[in-house]
Design a protein around this motif. Structure first.
Motif, mmCIF file in Angstrom:
data_model
loop_
_atom_site.group_PDB
_atom_site.id
_atom_site.type_symbol
_atom_site.label_atom_id
_atom_site.label_comp_id
_atom_site.label_asym_id
_atom_site.label_seq_id
_atom_site.Cartn_x
_atom_site.Cartn_y
_atom_site.Cartn_z
ATOM 1 N N LYS A 163 0.859 -1.185 0.000
ATOM 2 C CA LYS A 163 0.000 0.000 0.000
ATOM 3 C C LYS A 163 0.893 1.232 0.000
ATOM 4 O O LYS A 163 1.782 1.371 0.825
ATOM 5 C CB LYS A 163 -0.896 0.012 1.238
ATOM 6 C CG LYS A 163 -1.849 1.203 1.257
ATOM 7 C CD LYS A 163 -2.560 1.294 2.594
ATOM 8 C CE LYS A 163 -3.459 2.496 2.667
ATOM 9 N NZ LYS A 163 -2.846 3.774 2.348
ATOM 10 N N THR A 164 0.626 2.120 -0.962
ATOM 11 C CA THR A 164 1.392 3.356 -1.029
ATOM 12 C C THR A 164 0.496 4.546 -0.695
ATOM 13 O O THR A 164 -0.712 4.401 -0.520
ATOM 14 C CB THR A 164 2.003 3.570 -2.435
ATOM 15 O OG1 THR A 164 0.968 3.875 -3.362
ATOM 16 C CG2 THR A 164 2.783 2.346 -2.890
ATOM 17 N N ASN A 165 1.088 5.700 -0.658
ATOM 18 C CA ASN A 165 0.346 6.928 -0.353
ATOM 19 C C ASN A 165 -0.618 7.314 -1.478
ATOM 20 O O ASN A 165 -1.532 8.097 -1.260
ATOM 21 C CB ASN A 165 1.322 8.083 -0.092
ATOM 22 C CG ASN A 165 2.224 8.336 -1.289
ATOM 23 O OD1 ASN A 165 2.793 7.407 -1.869
ATOM 24 N ND2 ASN A 165 2.378 9.586 -1.662
ATOM 25 N N ILE A 166 -0.451 6.766 -2.668
ATOM 26 C CA ILE A 166 -1.313 7.125 -3.801
ATOM 27 C C ILE A 166 -2.714 6.569 -3.594
ATOM 28 O O ILE A 166 -3.701 7.220 -3.878
ATOM 29 C CB ILE A 166 -0.709 6.635 -5.136
ATOM 30 C CG1 ILE A 166 0.682 7.216 -5.350
ATOM 31 C CG2 ILE A 166 -1.618 6.977 -6.296
ATOM 32 C CD1 ILE A 166 0.765 8.729 -5.358
ATOM 33 N N GLY B 279 9.365 9.568 -13.536
ATOM 34 C CA GLY B 279 9.175 10.233 -12.245
ATOM 35 C C GLY B 279 8.078 9.637 -11.388
ATOM 36 O O GLY B 279 7.988 9.922 -10.184
ATOM 37 N N ILE B 280 7.253 8.785 -11.971
ATOM 38 C CA ILE B 280 6.110 8.248 -11.219
ATOM 39 C C ILE B 280 6.530 7.431 -9.991
ATOM 40 O O ILE B 280 5.970 7.636 -8.912
ATOM 41 C CB ILE B 280 5.173 7.451 -12.143
ATOM 42 C CG1 ILE B 280 4.480 8.422 -13.091
ATOM 43 C CG2 ILE B 280 4.145 6.667 -11.343
ATOM 44 C CD1 ILE B 280 3.561 7.772 -14.097
ATOM 45 N N PRO B 281 7.504 6.520 -10.091
ATOM 46 C CA PRO B 281 7.860 5.751 -8.883
ATOM 47 C C PRO B 281 8.270 6.624 -7.696
ATOM 48 O O PRO B 281 8.010 6.272 -6.547
ATOM 49 C CB PRO B 281 9.023 4.872 -9.346
ATOM 50 C CG PRO B 281 8.782 4.693 -10.818
ATOM 51 C CD PRO B 281 8.221 6.028 -11.270
ATOM 52 N N ALA B 282 8.860 7.775 -7.959
ATOM 53 C CA ALA B 282 9.286 8.660 -6.862
ATOM 54 C C ALA B 282 8.095 9.258 -6.118
ATOM 55 O O ALA B 282 8.233 9.687 -4.971
ATOM 56 C CB ALA B 282 10.171 9.775 -7.411
ATOM 57 N N LEU B 283 6.924 9.281 -6.749
ATOM 58 C CA LEU B 283 5.723 9.814 -6.099
ATOM 59 C C LEU B 283 5.147 8.840 -5.068
ATOM 60 O O LEU B 283 4.427 9.244 -4.164
ATOM 61 C CB LEU B 283 4.649 10.134 -7.146
ATOM 62 C CG LEU B 283 5.027 11.172 -8.200
ATOM 63 C CD1 LEU B 283 3.930 11.269 -9.248
ATOM 64 C CD2 LEU B 283 5.275 12.523 -7.546
ATOM 65 N N HIS B 284 5.460 7.574 -5.238
ATOM 66 C CA HIS B 284 4.924 6.541 -4.339
ATOM 67 C C HIS B 284 5.788 6.416 -3.088
ATOM 68 O O HIS B 284 7.008 6.332 -3.173
ATOM 69 C CB HIS B 284 4.886 5.176 -5.040
ATOM 70 C CG HIS B 284 3.835 5.067 -6.076
ATOM 71 N ND1 HIS B 284 2.562 4.634 -5.794
ATOM 72 C CD2 HIS B 284 3.853 5.332 -7.399
ATOM 73 C CE1 HIS B 284 1.852 4.642 -6.906
ATOM 74 N NE2 HIS B 284 2.609 5.063 -7.886
ATOM 75 N N GLN B 285 5.130 6.404 -1.948
ATOM 76 C CA GLN B 285 5.804 6.143 -0.674
ATOM 77 C C GLN B 285 5.098 4.939 -0.051
ATOM 78 O O GLN B 285 3.881 4.969 0.172
ATOM 79 C CB GLN B 285 5.701 7.343 0.256
ATOM 80 C CG GLN B 285 6.373 8.584 -0.289
ATOM 81 C CD GLN B 285 6.031 9.821 0.526
ATOM 82 O OE1 GLN B 285 5.256 9.782 1.478
ATOM 83 N NE2 GLN B 285 6.594 10.947 0.134
ATOM 84 N N VAL B 286 5.850 3.876 0.206
ATOM 85 C CA VAL B 286 5.265 2.668 0.789
ATOM 86 C C VAL B 286 4.810 2.975 2.204
ATOM 87 O O VAL B 286 5.574 3.473 3.033
ATOM 88 C CB VAL B 286 6.270 1.498 0.784
ATOM 89 C CG1 VAL B 286 5.708 0.295 1.519
ATOM 90 C CG2 VAL B 286 6.652 1.128 -0.644
ATOM 91 N N GLN C 2 -6.287 5.453 -3.457
ATOM 92 C CA GLN C 2 -7.424 5.526 -4.372
ATOM 93 C C GLN C 2 -7.216 6.529 -5.506
ATOM 94 O O GLN C 2 -8.041 6.616 -6.415
ATOM 95 C CB GLN C 2 -8.702 5.880 -3.595
ATOM 96 C CG GLN C 2 -9.087 4.852 -2.546
ATOM 97 C CD GLN C 2 -9.478 3.521 -3.175
ATOM 98 O OE1 GLN C 2 -10.126 3.462 -4.208
ATOM 99 N NE2 GLN C 2 -9.079 2.431 -2.542
ATOM 100 N N ASP C 3 -6.142 7.271 -5.462
ATOM 101 C CA ASP C 3 -5.894 8.283 -6.482
ATOM 102 C C ASP C 3 -5.025 7.766 -7.630
ATOM 103 O O ASP C 3 -4.543 8.551 -8.452
ATOM 104 C CB ASP C 3 -5.233 9.513 -5.855
ATOM 105 C CG ASP C 3 -6.135 10.208 -4.856
ATOM 106 O OD1 ASP C 3 -7.364 10.235 -5.106
ATOM 107 O OD2 ASP C 3 -5.636 10.703 -3.837
ATOM 108 N N ALA C 4 -4.833 6.454 -7.718
ATOM 109 C CA ALA C 4 -3.963 5.890 -8.748
ATOM 110 C C ALA C 4 -4.468 6.211 -10.153
ATOM 111 O O ALA C 4 -3.677 6.553 -11.037
ATOM 112 C CB ALA C 4 -3.826 4.383 -8.550
ATOM 113 N N ALA C 5 -5.766 6.111 -10.381
ATOM 114 C CA ALA C 5 -6.317 6.405 -11.711
ATOM 115 C C ALA C 5 -6.111 7.874 -12.065
ATOM 116 O O ALA C 5 -5.750 8.205 -13.203
ATOM 117 C CB ALA C 5 -7.790 6.033 -11.768
ATOM 118 N N ALA C 6 -6.324 8.755 -11.104
ATOM 119 C CA ALA C 6 -6.125 10.184 -11.345
ATOM 120 C C ALA C 6 -4.652 10.473 -11.636
ATOM 121 O O ALA C 6 -4.333 11.285 -12.524
ATOM 122 C CB ALA C 6 -6.604 11.001 -10.144
#
Length: 87
Positions: A13-16, A41-48, A18-22
């Motif tokens: 589970k990451t911080n994204i 740059g997308i992987p850097a937006l995810h924080q586990v 329910q906003d993954a589609a957006a």
């Protein structure tokens, strides 16, 4: 935890959340308009935030339930076919 048990796989589970589609739509837009040249740059937006591992006992329980579900689903499908053929 339930998804990890049902699919017998680690779930992250990451911080994204329910906003993954957006996020995906925004990334496509950014790429299409030239703001981004790629999607690196997308992987850097995810924080586990949490990692769920399957519990072997619950995995077995869900596997038994799946067998029952498949059986009942097939019986009901056959019943539906039978009823529609009788009309």
């Amino acid at each position: 935890q339930m998804f990890a048990d049902i699919f017998n796989a680690q779930v992250i589970k990451t911080n994204i959340d329910q906003d993954a589609a957006a996020l995906g739509a925004a990334a496509i837009c950014a790429r299409a308009t030239g703001c981004w040249t790629d999607y690196t740059g997308i992987p850097a937006l995810h924080q586990v935030q949490h990692t769920f591992c399957p519990d072997p006992e619950r995995v077995q329980s869900y596997q038994r339930l799946l067998k029952q579900f498949i059986h009942v689903n097939n019986v009901l499908a056959d019943l539906g076919d039978y009823m529609s053929a009788e009309q």
